[in-house]
Design an enzyme around this catalytic site. Structure first.
Site, mmCIF file in Angstrom:
data_model
loop_
_atom_site.group_PDB
_atom_site.id
_atom_site.type_symbol
_atom_site.label_atom_id
_atom_site.label_comp_id
_atom_site.label_asym_id
_atom_site.label_seq_id
_atom_site.Cartn_x
_atom_site.Cartn_y
_atom_site.Cartn_z
ATOM 1 N N THR A 124 -74.690 9.659 -42.024
ATOM 2 C CA THR A 124 -73.604 8.985 -41.300
ATOM 3 C C THR A 124 -73.504 7.548 -41.797
ATOM 4 O OG1 THR A 124 -74.021 10.376 -39.389
ATOM 5 C CG2 THR A 124 -72.767 8.356 -38.996
ATOM 6 N N GLU A 154 -72.024 15.473 -41.400
ATOM 7 C CA GLU A 154 -72.665 16.625 -40.769
ATOM 8 C C GLU A 154 -72.521 16.533 -39.253
ATOM 9 O OE1 GLU A 154 -73.895 19.474 -42.006
ATOM 10 O OE2 GLU A 154 -73.823 19.767 -39.840
ATOM 11 N N ARG A 157 -76.169 19.569 -34.134
ATOM 12 C CA ARG A 157 -76.905 18.964 -33.017
ATOM 13 C C ARG A 157 -78.364 19.362 -33.133
ATOM 14 N NH1 ARG A 157 -73.683 22.209 -28.703
ATOM 15 N NH2 ARG A 157 -73.843 23.570 -30.501
ATOM 16 N N LYS A 207 -66.633 11.088 -38.877
ATOM 17 C CA LYS A 207 -67.958 11.224 -38.242
ATOM 18 C C LYS A 207 -68.147 10.206 -37.116
ATOM 19 C CE LYS A 207 -72.078 12.269 -37.277
ATOM 20 N NZ LYS A 207 -73.209 12.992 -37.760
ATOM 21 N N ASN A 211 -68.433 11.283 -33.037
ATOM 22 C CA ASN A 211 -69.576 10.949 -32.177
ATOM 23 C C ASN A 211 -69.172 9.979 -31.063
ATOM 24 O OD1 ASN A 211 -71.353 12.638 -33.387
ATOM 25 N ND2 ASN A 211 -72.719 11.070 -34.195
ATOM 26 N N ALA A 255 -72.821 15.226 -16.213
ATOM 27 C CA ALA A 255 -73.281 13.889 -15.795
ATOM 28 C C ALA A 255 -74.814 13.883 -15.798
ATOM 29 C CB ALA A 255 -72.752 13.590 -14.407
ATOM 30 N N GLY A 260 -78.816 9.779 -25.275
ATOM 31 C CA GLY A 260 -79.848 9.126 -26.081
ATOM 32 C C GLY A 260 -79.880 9.803 -27.429
ATOM 33 N N CYS A 263 -78.672 9.610 -32.773
ATOM 34 C CA CYS A 263 -77.297 9.506 -33.299
ATOM 35 C C CYS A 263 -76.374 8.666 -32.423
ATOM 36 C CB CYS A 263 -76.722 10.897 -33.482
ATOM 37 S SG CYS A 263 -77.725 11.904 -34.570
#
Ligand code: UGA
Length: 435
Positions: A124, A154, A157, A207, A211, A255, A260, A263
């Site tokens: 990234t 990419e 996950r 990317k 995100n 929620a 965290g 990434c």
């Protein structure tokens, strides 16, 4: 196709293995000798479901190999993927020194006799990094070497990396070279996924934009959860009610304690810095971050409201990983929570199904912290149980036994894993997020 991957972290190792799985010949390069030796023995240095079996299968089939030699890698692959870390700098901007170094190392191995090589960035990176990679390789390679540069972000996950790679929603790649695009098309043809072919800058930007949007969704539902708490509404009902609108979608509307991992926190900071540098400040993302930080603060307030003073309280903690199905504790909210509890004088007794060793090694927890290999012993005479990671395992444990062990039957569920009605029926005082 013959493919080389430089960097065998989460992205490099899983991508290389999945390229081999669909029939390509792959060599993965890493400077870390010990890591390469482990991989050559068919073992993997991380916990990632399905990956160990797939590595072994493809090593045995002769399609997946490992080396510490960049030269061997550059000679082998017609496509050379860069998958090295792009960590944050103190000001939030991206440290691109590994990308720069690998670009020079690749350049040093290129020669006119080798034929064309496409250098594909999978890490990234900020938009326009491809230009820099191209300039750097051109500067350091022997004159007459043939190469092109591409971007191929990419979207895997952690915890479901193999499935995400083998069945991607889409594949994105960009280049200003027709030859590079044609090679990437051939590489991804066996994956049967929609392919987005674009220019290199758009590909890089996709990317960070993806995100950031996902993090925004999480912060959005977390902000709604705080409003639900103030208005006796239930955030899960609200998430269901909005998520079924296909324009919104129900994914990433859980929620909790906030996002965290290695990434989102880094990429949101990076995108804020990139936008700032481009003279186009992105204040919306600053608010996404602020909501994320506030989520943990508000959860700690709830714990303090019930327990009053944390000093000398025994807190049982389920979860240390940044999310379920991984042993990764980088930027884990569970670890941040443990740090806060310890700083306020509590004794923290923690269990995680997979992340105990990584937490001990990399979590940076010190003082009155104790680790357990199973979920029950730590509950003995604890003043409260806190759930900090969304492991499914925590939903099917023996809660009557949990109640018997705790000093007071108090549960703080930071991931909304358990059913409030069931917990209340079992006699727990149960506190969760937004419901
Ligand atoms: C994320 C993206 O989802 C991937 O598409 C991307 O490739 C990857 O970053 C990357 O840039 O390498 P990952 O960090 O592995 O993947 O994990 P996610 O499943 O996205 O979860 C991130 C965090 O958000 C976790 O802390 C999780 O607990 C939290 N989360 C997720 C929520 O709090 N609520 C949700 O509804 C979903």
């Amino acid at each position: 196709m013959k493919i080389t991957i430089i960097g065998t972290g989460y992205v490099g190792l899983t991508s290389g293995t999945c390229f081999a799985e669909v029939g390509h010949d792959v060599i993965c390069v890493d400077h870390d000798q010990a890591k390469i030796e482990t991989l050559l023995q068919g073992k993997i240095p991380i916990y990632e479901p399905k990956l160990a079996d797939l590595v072994k299968k493809n090593v045995d089939a002769g399609r997946l190999n490992f080396t510490t030699s960049t030269k061997q890698g550059v000679e082998f692959g017609e496509a050379i993927f860069i998958a090295v870390p792009t960590p944050p700098q103190p000001d939030g901007s991206v440290d691109l020194s590994f990308i720069e170094k690998v670009s020079r190392e690749i350049a040093a191995c290129l020669s006119p006799d080798l034929g064309h090589r496409v250098i594909v960035d999978k890490s990234t990176v900020p938009v326009k990094t491809g230009d820099k990679v191209e300039q750097t390789i051109a500067r350091y390679a022997t004159a007459g070497s043939e190469f092109s540069v591409a971007s191929n972000p990419e979207f895997l996950r952690e915890g479901s990396a193999v499935d995400d790679l083998l069945n991607p929603d889409r594949v994105v790649f960009g280049s200003n070279s027709a030859q590079a695009l044609s090679i990437l098309r051939e590489i991804y043809q066996p994956f049967n996924a929609p392919m987005i072919e674009t220019d290199i800058n758009s590909s890089e930007l996709i990317k960070h934009a993806a995100n950031s949007f996902l993090a925004l969704k999480i912060s959005y539902i977390n902000a709604i959860s705080a409003i639900c708490e103030k208005s006796d509404a239930n955030v899960e009902e609200v998430a269901k009610g909005i998520g079924l609108d296909h324009r919104i979608g129900s994914a990433f509307l859980n929620a909790g304690l906030g996002y965290g991992g290695s990434c989102f926190p880094k990429d949101i900071k990076a995108f804020i810095a990139i936008a700032e540098e481009l003279g186009q400040p992105f204040d919306l993302l600053k608010e996404v971050e602020r909501i994320n930080e506030r989520q943990l603060e508000q959860f700690l307030d709830k714990i303090k409201e019930k327990l009053w003073v944390l000093k000398d309280k025994k807190i049982a903690l389920w979860g240390l990983a940044f999310k379920s199905n991984t042993d990764d504790v980088r930027e884990s909210i569970a670890i941040k929570l443990a740090k806060e509890l310890l700083a306020q004088g509590a004794s923290v007794h923690a269990y995680d199904p997979k992340a105990l060793e990584t937490a001990k090694k990399f979590g940076g927890l010190s003082g009155d912290i104790h680790y357990y290999n199973e979920p029950y012993a730590l509950l003995e005479q604890a003043d409260a149980l806190v759930i900090a990671t969304e492991w499914q395992e925590f939903t099917s444990l023996d809660f009557p036994k949990v109640k018997q062990s705790l000093r007071t039957p108090l549960i703080f569920d930071g991931r909304n894993l358990l059913d409030p009605a069931m917990m209340n029926n079992l006699g727990f005082e149960y506190v969760s997020i937004g419901r």
